[in-house]
Scaffold this motif. Structure first.
Motif, PDB file in Angstrom:
ATOM      1  N   LEU A 369     -18.859 -30.773  51.431  1.00 60.48           N
ATOM      2  CA  LEU A 369     -17.886 -29.841  50.865  1.00 60.48           C
ATOM      3  C   LEU A 369     -17.120 -30.548  49.755  1.00 60.48           C
ATOM      4  O   LEU A 369     -17.058 -31.790  49.729  1.00 60.48           O
ATOM      5  CB  LEU A 369     -16.897 -29.372  51.943  1.00 60.48           C
ATOM      6  CG  LEU A 369     -17.442 -28.542  53.102  1.00 60.48           C
ATOM      7  CD1 LEU A 369     -16.333 -28.283  54.124  1.00 60.48           C
ATOM      8  CD2 LEU A 369     -18.022 -27.231  52.616  1.00 60.48           C
ATOM      9  N   PRO A 370     -16.507 -29.796  48.827  1.00 59.43           N
ATOM     10  CA  PRO A 370     -15.620 -30.424  47.848  1.00 59.43           C
ATOM     11  C   PRO A 370     -14.524 -31.221  48.557  1.00 59.43           C
ATOM     12  O   PRO A 370     -14.109 -30.874  49.673  1.00 59.43           O
ATOM     13  CB  PRO A 370     -15.040 -29.225  47.077  1.00 59.43           C
ATOM     14  CG  PRO A 370     -16.056 -28.147  47.254  1.00 59.43           C
ATOM     15  CD  PRO A 370     -16.636 -28.344  48.617  1.00 59.43           C
ATOM     16  N   ALA A 371     -14.046 -32.278  47.923  1.00 58.81           N
ATOM     17  CA  ALA A 371     -13.193 -33.259  48.591  1.00 58.81           C
ATOM     18  C   ALA A 371     -11.965 -32.646  49.260  1.00 58.81           C
ATOM     19  O   ALA A 371     -11.690 -32.906  50.433  1.00 58.81           O
ATOM     20  CB  ALA A 371     -12.774 -34.329  47.580  1.00 58.81           C
ATOM     21  N   THR A 372     -11.212 -31.831  48.525  1.00 61.55           N
ATOM     22  CA  THR A 372      -9.985 -31.281  49.093  1.00 61.55           C
ATOM     23  C   THR A 372     -10.288 -30.360  50.256  1.00 61.55           C
ATOM     24  O   THR A 372      -9.648 -30.430  51.318  1.00 61.55           O
ATOM     25  CB  THR A 372      -9.188 -30.524  48.013  1.00 61.55           C
ATOM     26  OG1 THR A 372      -8.872 -31.407  46.949  1.00 61.55           O
ATOM     27  CG2 THR A 372      -7.902 -29.959  48.599  1.00 61.55           C
ATOM     28  N   ARG A 373     -11.271 -29.491  50.078  1.00 56.58           N
ATOM     29  CA  ARG A 373     -11.628 -28.576  51.159  1.00 56.58           C
ATOM     30  C   ARG A 373     -12.140 -29.346  52.372  1.00 56.58           C
ATOM     31  O   ARG A 373     -11.813 -29.013  53.514  1.00 56.58           O
ATOM     32  CB  ARG A 373     -12.679 -27.583  50.679  1.00 56.58           C
ATOM     33  CG  ARG A 373     -13.095 -26.597  51.767  1.00 56.58           C
ATOM     34  CD  ARG A 373     -14.097 -25.581  51.275  1.00 56.58           C
ATOM     35  NE  ARG A 373     -14.621 -24.796  52.381  1.00 56.58           N
ATOM     36  CZ  ARG A 373     -15.591 -23.907  52.276  1.00 56.58           C
ATOM     37  NH1 ARG A 373     -16.148 -23.693  51.087  1.00 56.58           N
ATOM     38  NH2 ARG A 373     -16.020 -23.243  53.328  1.00 56.58           N
ATOM     39  N   ALA A 374     -12.953 -30.373  52.137  1.00 59.18           N
ATOM     40  CA  ALA A 374     -13.486 -31.159  53.249  1.00 59.18           C
ATOM     41  C   ALA A 374     -12.365 -31.809  54.041  1.00 59.18           C
ATOM     42  O   ALA A 374     -12.383 -31.820  55.280  1.00 59.18           O
ATOM     43  CB  ALA A 374     -14.452 -32.214  52.724  1.00 59.18           C
ATOM     44  N   ALA A 375     -11.378 -32.359  53.345  1.00 59.29           N
ATOM     45  CA  ALA A 375     -10.272 -33.030  54.028  1.00 59.29           C
ATOM     46  C   ALA A 375      -9.465 -32.055  54.876  1.00 59.29           C
ATOM     47  O   ALA A 375      -9.105 -32.353  56.025  1.00 59.29           O
ATOM     48  CB  ALA A 375      -9.365 -33.701  52.991  1.00 59.29           C
ATOM     49  N   ILE A 376      -9.189 -30.871  54.328  1.00 55.16           N
ATOM     50  CA  ILE A 376      -8.377 -29.908  55.065  1.00 55.16           C
ATOM     51  C   ILE A 376      -9.164 -29.302  56.220  1.00 55.16           C
ATOM     52  O   ILE A 376      -8.632 -29.098  57.324  1.00 55.16           O
ATOM     53  CB  ILE A 376      -7.850 -28.823  54.105  1.00 55.16           C
ATOM     54  CG1 ILE A 376      -6.836 -29.442  53.139  1.00 55.16           C
ATOM     55  CG2 ILE A 376      -7.219 -27.676  54.874  1.00 55.16           C
ATOM     56  CD1 ILE A 376      -6.291 -28.501  52.111  1.00 55.16           C
TER      57      ILE A 376
END
Length: 675
Positions: A369-376
């Protein structure tokens, strides 16, 4: 009699469709507008939007949806989806050509393809908003454009803020139509979307459209289309009474076995369409339900642990049965209520195991997933799995990712979770390599950035009760500064006292960035004649310290304050080289707020001295820079005042009027002076 899963016939929405098509027609004539489409879950908002999009011949239709993920919305999700579509259709270089200065790095907060974003804080967020709006306007100049944001009831704070910005400040002379859908039945009294809808509804170019339930006659039309013929009278009465005219409920009832008693609850109605699928498909849907309303194919494959062939065999019945729909590079449940029903039907242990699998998969494969979405999403899954240690760590990392995207509300939510979990993890300080007070201080900062000034003040009070000013003077000073800045922005009394006390707590030696920033802020806030000497003294000391320690941003701000103060203390011309020096320093540090403040302060000084022509030159240069930096509607619009005023003094009325009209075309927010 043949049976369809959904009605091939578009029923009962002629007036609503005409409203949307009328708005598009007005946009094509050069009158941009916004339509807010509300209705209860299952009433047909998605079908209406799909029909409208298919009929919008010649228009560029951009669609992005807000994603529901427990209580954690994904920042800017619909706009990220729109940008991803534009990159596929146009390419990154074509998008860059549409942006001021050709720089896409601001959009890197939404998609990594646009590069590493620059800067931080409110100015970076403002530039991001202006770049998105500017991109929409440039697209609309090429051809009529429709931006559709679906499921706004799930929008996070950052998405709501950007959406509000686009609607309020869209140019009125472009073929741009914004359509927003939301579930009206989700908007409880304290739902954050309610006040936004009320505010937007008062704007002249905004139309609110509420989808009603279908009448009995329309339910007959829908049922006949689904069944391929007229249903019996008793069937119609049963379907209409149980569905109460909700098209989704009608579909669920008609799709069931007529000999079975259909449960009253919506959950069971929705699960009926799932339970008729093969067991392997149901198992895959249970897995997918833990991933949210939309899930990427690669992520589902990894979590399910199936090869491509097995996954396709399990997916096909769900797609054919209209439980799942193909959505870009992944899948969505046909209706989010179906996902919710499937997820709620999981056993507690099953739910925990699935969220753990998602979390471990994302940890092992962060590029899914894109970085920000993956983190959240990772933080969401560990929290849903009730595993407090990784939930704490992932929330801390998700907060950092949200900050990079200037999604301060989401960062605040993640940091608040860190505070909630702190006492449940004995070695929390070692895990995060920080202490509880430092986390609390960070929450205060982010609350301020998110505009939660009251919360920042209350958290500052709580933090101040935990420290001893004599033992921890520096920490106390930092907290007082935070509380003072929040109180200043809120217009609350006491902000000067807080900053003065903070300045007393931080020793002059050795020189520190904290003391410089405290004194610089205090100098800006002291503006009455009785404290003018104190103002200049604080600005001068802040400047000296900033130069010693190499804090370029504080140096530029202090130099501007000192130059402005000295120039307004006397009636004769003073040395204004401080402004030029501040611009150079701020430019090298990419401190855009300081750059704009230098132009505003210098043009104001020159006009006050009667040097009208010089004031116009400075203001024009500042306006050009504001356009280059992507803050034309904020600092640029304010500088238009500083340009129009000397033009009037010079008797160039037509030119002044042109400047003001251009600024109004930018639809600026209410102006505020340089802080």
């Amino acid at each position: 009699m043949s049976t369809n899963t959904v009605s091939p016939l578009f029923v009962g929405r002629a007036d609503e469709l005409a409203t949307l098509e009328g708005a598009l027609g007005r946009a094509r004539d050069g009158a941009s507008s916004t339509v807010l489409v509300g209705g209860e879950a299952g009433v047909g908002k998605t079908r209406l939007i799909r029909e409208f999009a298919e009929r919008a011949e010649g228009a560029r239709v951009l669609v992005g949806g807000c994603l529901e993920l427990g209580t954690d919305g994904l920042p800017f999700a619909p706009f990220t989806a729109v940008l991803r579509r534009l990159v596929r259709d146009l390419g990154r270089d074509a998008i860059a050509e549409l942006l001021p200065g050709g720089s896409t790095r601001g959009l890197g907060r939404l998609l990594p393809e646009f590069g590493e974003p620059e800067g931080d804080g409110p100015e970076a967020r403002a530039r991001l908003f202006e770049q998105v709006l500017g991109l929409m306007e440039r697209l609309a100049e090429q051809r009529e454009t429709v931006l559709i944001v679906e499921d706004a009831h799930w929008a996070d704070r950052s998405t709501r803020d950007l959406l509000s910005f686009l609607v309020r400040y869209q140019r009125s002379d472009l073929p741009l139509l914004i359509v927003v859908t939301y579930r009206a039945d989700e908007l409880h009294r304290t739902h954050p979307l309610r006040p936004l809808l009320a505010e937007l509804g008062r704007i002249d170019w905004v139309t609110r459209l509420e989808l009603r339930r279908l009448s009995r006659r329309e339910v007959v039309e829908q049922a006949s289309s689904i069944l391929g013929g007229l249903p019996g009278r008793l069937d119609v009465d049963d379907v209409y009474s149980r569905s109460e005219g909700n098209p989704l409920f009608v579909e669920a009832l008609l799709a069931g076995d007529g000999h079975d008693t259909v449960p009253e609850s919506l959950r069971d109605l929705l699960l009926a369409s799932v339970e008729r699928l093969p067991e392997e498909t149901q198992e895959l849907l249970r897995v997918a339900s833990a991933g949210g309303a939309r899930i990427e194919h690669a992520l589902l494959t990894a979590v399910a642990g199936l090869d491509e062939g097995s996954l396709s065999r399990a997916l096909r019945p769900a797609v054919a049965g209209n439980v799942l729909v193909v959505d870009g590079e992944g899948y969505s449940f046909r209706h989010a209520l179906i996902r919710e029903a499937v997820h709620d039907d999981l056993l507690p242990g099953e739910r925990t195991r699935l969220h753990t699998r998602f979390a471990k998969t994302l940890e092992d494969n962060p590029l899914l997933l894109p970085a920000t979405r993956a983190a959240i999403e990772l933080a969401h899954h560990w929290h849903a799995a009730h595993d407090v240690r990784p939930a704490l760590v992932s929330a801390w990392r998700a907060a950092a990712a949200a900050r990079k995207a200037t999604a301060y509300d989401e960062q605040l939510r993640m940091l608040t979770r860190v505070l909630e979990l702190w006492d449940q993890v004995p070695d929390a300080a070692e895990l995060l390599e920080t202490d509880h007070l430092e986390v609390l201080s960070t929450v205060i900062l982010v609350a301020h950035l998110a505009g939660e000034f009251e919360r920042a003040i209350s958290l500052s009070r709580a933090a101040l009760r935990l420290v001893d000013p004599e033992r921890d003077p520096t920490i106390t000073a930092g907290l007082l500064r935070r509380r003072g800045l929040a109180a200043y922005d809120l217009g609350r009394a006491g902000y000067v006292d807080d900053l003065r006390t903070a300045a007393q707590l931080v020793p002059a030696s050795p020189p520190s960035a904290l003391r410089a920033r405290i004194l610089e802020g205090l100098a800006r806030m002291l503006n009455t004649p009785d404290v003018w000497a104190e103002k200049e003294a604080h600005a001068a000391e802040a400047l000296r310290i900033a130069r010693q320690i190499g804090d370029a941003t504080t140096e530029a701000q202090a130099l501007i304050t000192l130059t402005w103060s000295r120039s307004h203390r006397a009636d004769t011309d003073q040395d204004l080289t401080g402004y030029a020096e501040a611009r150079t320093i701020a430019g090298e540090a990419r401190a855009y707020t300081a750059l704009m403040r230098a132009a505003i302060s210098e043009s104001d000084t020159l006009e006050g001295w009667g040097r009208h022509e010089a004031a116009t030159e400075v203001a024009r240069r500042g306006i050009a820079q504001a356009e280059e930096y992507g803050v034309a509607r904020t600092s640029g619009a304010f500088l238009a005042i500083n340009l129009a005023e000397p033009l009037v003094s010079l008797g160039r009325w037509d030119e002044a009027l042109e400047v003001i009209e251009h600024a109004l075309d930018l639809a600026p927010p209410l102006p505020t002076g340089p802080a």
